[in-house]
Design a protein around this motif. Structure first.
Motif, mmCIF file in Angstrom:
data_model
loop_
_atom_site.group_PDB
_atom_site.id
_atom_site.type_symbol
_atom_site.label_atom_id
_atom_site.label_comp_id
_atom_site.label_asym_id
_atom_site.label_seq_id
_atom_site.Cartn_x
_atom_site.Cartn_y
_atom_site.Cartn_z
ATOM 1 N N GLU A 39 0.819 -1.201 0.000
ATOM 2 C CA GLU A 39 0.000 0.000 0.000
ATOM 3 C C GLU A 39 0.859 1.260 0.000
ATOM 4 O O GLU A 39 0.558 2.235 -0.696
ATOM 5 C CB GLU A 39 -0.926 -0.004 1.227
ATOM 6 C CG GLU A 39 -2.046 -1.039 1.126
ATOM 7 C CD GLU A 39 -2.879 -1.096 2.391
ATOM 8 O OE1 GLU A 39 -2.518 -0.394 3.374
ATOM 9 O OE2 GLU A 39 -3.880 -1.842 2.410
ATOM 10 N N LYS A 40 1.963 1.240 0.772
ATOM 11 C CA LYS A 40 2.847 2.409 0.828
ATOM 12 C C LYS A 40 3.494 2.681 -0.527
ATOM 13 O O LYS A 40 3.549 3.828 -0.993
ATOM 14 C CB LYS A 40 3.934 2.201 1.891
ATOM 15 C CG LYS A 40 3.417 2.266 3.328
ATOM 16 C CD LYS A 40 4.469 1.847 4.326
ATOM 17 C CE LYS A 40 5.647 2.822 4.352
ATOM 18 N NZ LYS A 40 6.627 2.465 5.393
ATOM 19 N N VAL A 41 3.965 1.627 -1.171
ATOM 20 C CA VAL A 41 4.633 1.781 -2.469
ATOM 21 C C VAL A 41 3.632 2.209 -3.534
ATOM 22 O O VAL A 41 3.898 3.123 -4.333
ATOM 23 C CB VAL A 41 5.346 0.475 -2.870
ATOM 24 C CG1 VAL A 41 5.844 0.564 -4.307
ATOM 25 C CG2 VAL A 41 6.513 0.199 -1.919
ATOM 26 N N GLU A 42 2.465 1.567 -3.556
ATOM 27 C CA GLU A 42 1.472 1.908 -4.576
ATOM 28 C C GLU A 42 0.969 3.336 -4.411
ATOM 29 O O GLU A 42 0.710 4.031 -5.409
ATOM 30 C CB GLU A 42 0.310 0.917 -4.518
ATOM 31 C CG GLU A 42 0.690 -0.473 -5.028
ATOM 32 C CD GLU A 42 -0.440 -1.474 -4.908
ATOM 33 O OE1 GLU A 42 -1.461 -1.134 -4.245
ATOM 34 O OE2 GLU A 42 -0.315 -2.589 -5.461
ATOM 35 N N ALA A 43 0.851 3.796 -3.168
ATOM 36 C CA ALA A 43 0.433 5.180 -2.935
ATOM 37 C C ALA A 43 1.494 6.156 -3.447
ATOM 38 O O ALA A 43 1.168 7.188 -4.056
ATOM 39 C CB ALA A 43 0.177 5.403 -1.438
ATOM 40 N N ALA A 44 2.778 5.830 -3.237
ATOM 41 C CA ALA A 44 3.862 6.690 -3.725
ATOM 42 C C ALA A 44 3.913 6.701 -5.249
ATOM 43 O O ALA A 44 4.121 7.748 -5.875
ATOM 44 C CB ALA A 44 5.196 6.228 -3.132
ATOM 45 N N VAL A 45 3.720 5.539 -5.846
ATOM 46 C CA VAL A 45 3.706 5.438 -7.314
ATOM 47 C C VAL A 45 2.597 6.306 -7.885
ATOM 48 O O VAL A 45 2.791 7.057 -8.853
ATOM 49 C CB VAL A 45 3.531 3.971 -7.749
ATOM 50 C CG1 VAL A 45 3.173 3.880 -9.235
ATOM 51 C CG2 VAL A 45 4.793 3.173 -7.460
ATOM 52 N N GLU A 46 1.403 6.216 -7.269
ATOM 53 C CA GLU A 46 0.261 6.997 -7.747
ATOM 54 C C GLU A 46 0.499 8.493 -7.562
ATOM 55 O O GLU A 46 0.214 9.298 -8.459
ATOM 56 C CB GLU A 46 -0.995 6.557 -6.970
ATOM 57 C CG GLU A 46 -2.256 7.284 -7.353
ATOM 58 C CD GLU A 46 -2.762 6.915 -8.728
ATOM 59 O OE1 GLU A 46 -3.515 7.718 -9.322
ATOM 60 O OE2 GLU A 46 -2.394 5.825 -9.218
#
Length: 341
Positions: A39-46
């Motif tokens: 979730e942390k990585v996907e939020a940063a990617v977005e």
């Protein structure tokens, strides 16, 4: 105007407060990644609008994530249905699809294959069994996983997924013979460079030969693919004396043309003329009368091709030849011939 700076993997890692290795694990779908890290990585990617570097990924994995498909034409809805199924399934294998058409010209198919190879693909799918020998040489030179489809020829050089084109064509002709037809004609697509059209014509001929029913050369009309071409073929055949009581068409689109022209000419179907197709396009069951045809397994072929190519790319076991059933679909466009035939 200043160019926007490209977001890098390290930028995502800093924004997420994790290592670049952790970001890579999430983006590559590695197992045993915690939901919190994902979730942390996907939020940063977005948030950063990060797009992975495809070139770097290809170098690391030795794959570019693309499959090339060489198709005679996309004007034929049956090929479009196969391509749609293939593309949908390839997404499950994290692959995109590149398409090239060659309009039944095998020299053009060879050039299209060269272009796809130059652009970079992980595998290739070709339609049918007719190809220039140089096409096979190119595929081997590049050590590229490949297969052909839409036919059932067993060839040690060509892994394949498809169906027998001759057998159901023969069953269509036998169906007309069982109804009592003896004045039967054929409308076929060009057979040069098209093994599927040749096989279907062979199936028609074999059934009639075995029944002792003549198929004179003037009752075989070869036209290009299209509704207008089917309509033209009917005009030629209805000008014969005596005219046929049944017409076997090499594909549904030619059959549509035959039927529409027959309706315009006031020929009652199936009372005066029986018509068959081959493909079972969605429109077939809505024709008046509904078209008797063969159901080509386009969707199944697309899915199986995607899975088989993915297996070959990743050096997993895959069958050399898969043959799928293509059943007859009997509808209202065929019936017994007029009693005065």
């Amino acid at each position: 105007m200043t160019a926007k700076k490209r977001t890098l993997l390290g930028d995502v890692a800093r924004a997420a407060g994790v290592s670049t290795a952790s970001v890579s694990r999430v983006l590559n779908g590695a197992p045993h990644v915690s939901e919190r890290l994902r979730e942390k990585v996907e939020a940063a990617v977005e948030r950063l609008g990060y797009v992975p570097d495809g070139t770097a990924r290809a170098l690391a994995s030795r794959h570019v994530g693309a499959i090339g498909a060489l198709v005679p034409t996309l004007d034929n809805p049956i090929f479009s249905a196969m391509i749609d199924s293939l593309e949908r399934r390839l997404k499950h294998h994290d692959c995109r699809l590149l398409i090239a058409t060659y309009h039944y010209n095998l020299d053009d198919e060879l050039e299209a294959l060269r272009t796809l190879l130059q652009q970079g693909i992980d595998g290739a799918v070709l339609i049918g069994h007719d190809h220039r020998p140089a096409a096979l040489a190119l595929l081997r030179q590049y050590a590229l996983p490949y297969l052909s489809c839409w036919h059932s020829e067993e060839d040690p050089d060509w892994p394949s997924i498809g169906f027998d084109n001759a057998a159901p064509a023969r069953r269509l002709a036998e169906h007309l013979l069982e109804l009592g037809h003896r004045r039967i004609a054929v409308v076929t697509a060009p057979t040069v460079g098209n093994d599927r059209a040749r096989a279907r014509l062979r199936g028609f001929r074999d059934a009639l030969d075995d029944a002792g029913v003549a198929l004179p050369i003037d009752r075989i009309v070869t036209v290009d693919y299209g509704i207008e071409e089917g309509a033209y073929a009917l005009q030629l055949l209805m000008g014969l004396d005596p005219a046929p009581t049944a017409i076997l068409c090499g594909n549904d689109t030619l059959a549509f043309g035959v039927m529409l022209a027959a309706q315009k000419a006031g020929i009652r179907m199936p009372e005066e003329l029986s018509v068959t197709g081959f493909d079972d396009l969605p429109q077939a069951r809505f024709m008046v009368p509904p078209l008797t045809t063969v159901a080509a397994p386009a969707g199944d072929i697309g899915r199986r091709v995607a899975d088989a190519l993915a297996a070959r790319i990743h050096r997993q076991p895959a069958l050399h030849c898969q043959v799928i059933e293509a059943p007859l679909v009997l509808r209202g466009s065929t019936a017994a011939p007029p009693s005065d035939q």
